[in-house]
Scaffold this motif. Structure first.
Motif, PDB file in Angstrom:
ATOM      1  N   VAL A  37       0.872  -1.177   0.000  1.00 44.94           N
ATOM      2  CA  VAL A  37       0.000   0.000   0.000  1.00 44.94           C
ATOM      3  C   VAL A  37       0.908   1.226   0.000  1.00 44.94           C
ATOM      4  N   TYR A 102      -1.767  -1.451  -3.983  1.00 41.12           N
ATOM      5  CA  TYR A 102      -2.714  -0.337  -3.916  1.00 41.12           C
ATOM      6  C   TYR A 102      -1.863   0.926  -3.953  1.00 41.12           C
ATOM      7  N   MET A 258     -10.391  -3.990  -6.539  1.00 39.82           N
ATOM      8  CA  MET A 258      -9.145  -4.775  -6.652  1.00 39.82           C
ATOM      9  C   MET A 258      -9.462  -6.253  -6.868  1.00 39.82           C
TER      10      MET A 258
END
Ligand SMILES: NC(=O)c1ccc[n+]([C@@H]2O[C@H](COP(=O)([O-])OP(=O)(O)OC[C@H]3O[C@@H](n4cnc5c(N)ncnc54)[C@H](O)[C@@H]3O)[C@@H](O)[C@H]2O)c1
Ligand SMILES: O=C(O)[C@H]1O[C@H](OP(=O)(O)OP(=O)(O)OC[C@H]2O[C@@H](n3ccc(=O)[nH]c3=O)[C@H](O)[C@@H]2O)[C@H](O)[C@@H](O)[C@@H]1O
Length: 357
Positions: A37, A102, A258
């Motif tokens: 992330v 992400y 996702m």
């Protein structure tokens, strides 16, 4: 008024996707899902990390340069065996072995993204290139958090994903909105040219606990001002609109995107539309004064004060979420009236303002 053709026909890939790590197929070793992330110490990123960490099969790596994010947002995970935090700037290449990315790293509040415009555009362009290069090398799926600002000051209302936008390419907001437009272009070019699995979320104004107190965005400003018994600064004319999505709904939408089969871009936002004056009135109604004010020890000044606006402020914004409903089975659950009080406790703690009585 230009309502341009849908972008579905741009999605044909010419190459098969890169092969994922051999560990994925090992008979003897079942690794966890390794999830990167970027920008995970920020507002949305840290809530996303909380949700991803709930799944014991996930290992989460956060990279962040802490420009607007903070270790405090992740403190409950520091030291956890499935969690890793690295100080890293995405404008520099990154070598990690991951399965999903992400990609959130980018300052999001206008005050912060305009502060160093050149750095903002570098983050959007070079940072996204670096993350796409990483996705290509390790065969990871990558999700970009784009923005409703790609629609600029929209001439189509509400905004569907097929609208190409009305963006000033040389304005003070361009480092952000044009930066995100280039980032979307790069995502599709890597998808078509290298077969990378991509996902693009176009996020509309999101709010919730952990927003920076002096972030400058309207919801955090109004709540902090209200708790400090200060006037709510509505930027003129106050009739401009936004549609506000609570952060838990946003995180749910991002994870569905996702995990689903659609590249996007897909709008993720709450279609409830409010003028800034309406928002200020609602904050006045649902956020309680400080204890001192409630006891009558000081007089609360929670009134509305009209102040000057900044250039190129979009006049209206509301997502068309038909695609999110149909393709992700997603729609927001938390109404603005219910979401605002959920920020109160967090803001009181950080501002050191005593609890309501
Ligand atoms: N919150 C919203 O309303 C909204 C709306 C549309 C899009 N988005 C997008 O969602 C993402 C997250 O937004 P947010 O509201 O959580 O903002 P935020 O500012 O709280 O989080 C951004 C994070 O990225 C980090 N960062 C910035 N530049 C970096 C760099 N060069 N390298 C590494 N880390 C870097 C910051 O330190 C911060 O932790 C951003 O990409 C933003 O553009 C947010
Ligand atoms: O959702 C989006 O797509 C984008 O929205 C926001 O940008 P903006 O809508 O301009 O967000 P704010 O700074 O919160 O401003 C919203 C409105 O409130 C007004 N405002 C802001 C602050 C304030 O104190 N008072 C006030 O009236 C502004 O003039 C503006 O019209 C985010 O900051 C971006 O990161 C994001 O990409």
């Amino acid at each position: 008024m230009a309502k341009n053709s849908a972008n579905g026909d741009h999605q044909t890939t010419t190459k098969p996707p890169p092969t994922p790590s051999p560990l994925r197929f090992s008979k003897f070793f079942q690794p966890n899902m390794r999830i990167l992330v970027t920008g995970g110490a920020g507002f949305i990123g840290s809530h996303l990390v909380d949700k991803l960490m709930e799944n014991e099969k996930n290992e989460v790596i956060v990279v962040d340069n802490f420009f607007t994010g903070s270790k405090d947002n992740l403190k409950k995970w520091i030291g956890h065996p499935r969690f890793e935090l690295r100080r890293h700037d995405v404008t520099e290449p990154l070598l990690v072995e991951v399965d999903k990315i992400y990609h959130l790293a980018c300052p999001a509040s206008p005050i912060f993204y305009k502060y160093n415009a050149v750095k903002t555009i570098k983050t959007n362009v070079i940072g996204t290139l670096n993350m796409l290069g990483l996705a290509k090398r390790v065969g990871a799926r990558i999700l970009l958090t784009s923005t409703s600002e790609v629609y600029g000051d929209p001439l189509v209302h509400p905004q569907p994903e097929s609208y190409w936008g009305n963006v000033n390419p040389i304005g003070v907001r361009s480092c952000y909105d044009e930066g995100k437009r280039v980032a979307e272009t790069l995502m599709f070019d890597y998808h078509r040219q290298h077969g990378i699995e991509i996902r693009i979320a176009r996020i509309f104004n999101t709010y919730g606990p952990r927003m920076n107190i002096d972030d400058g965005r309207v919801v955090s400003n109004f709540i902090a001002q209200s708790l400090r018994d200060e006037p709510l600064t509505v930027q003129a004319p106050g009739t401009q609109t936004r549609s506000f999505c609570y952060v838990s709904d946003m995180v749910d939408g991002l994870i569905r995107l996702m995990e689903g089969d659609n590249t996007g871009p897909i709008n993720i936002g709450n279609p409830g539309e409010f003028t800034m004056i309406e928002l200020a009135e609602l904050v006045k109604e649902v956020i309680t004064y400080s204890q001192e004010a409630a006891l009558g020890l000081i007089s609360p000044k929670v009134e509305i004060k009209m102040v000057e606006n900044t250039p190129d402020d979009p006049r209206q914004r509301k997502p068309d979420i038909t695609k999110a409903k149909e393709l992700l089975g997603w729609e927001p659950k938390v109404k603005l009236r219910d979401g605002l009080p959920l920020m109160e406790e967090d803001f009181r703690l950080r501002l050191g303002v005593s609890k309501k009585i």
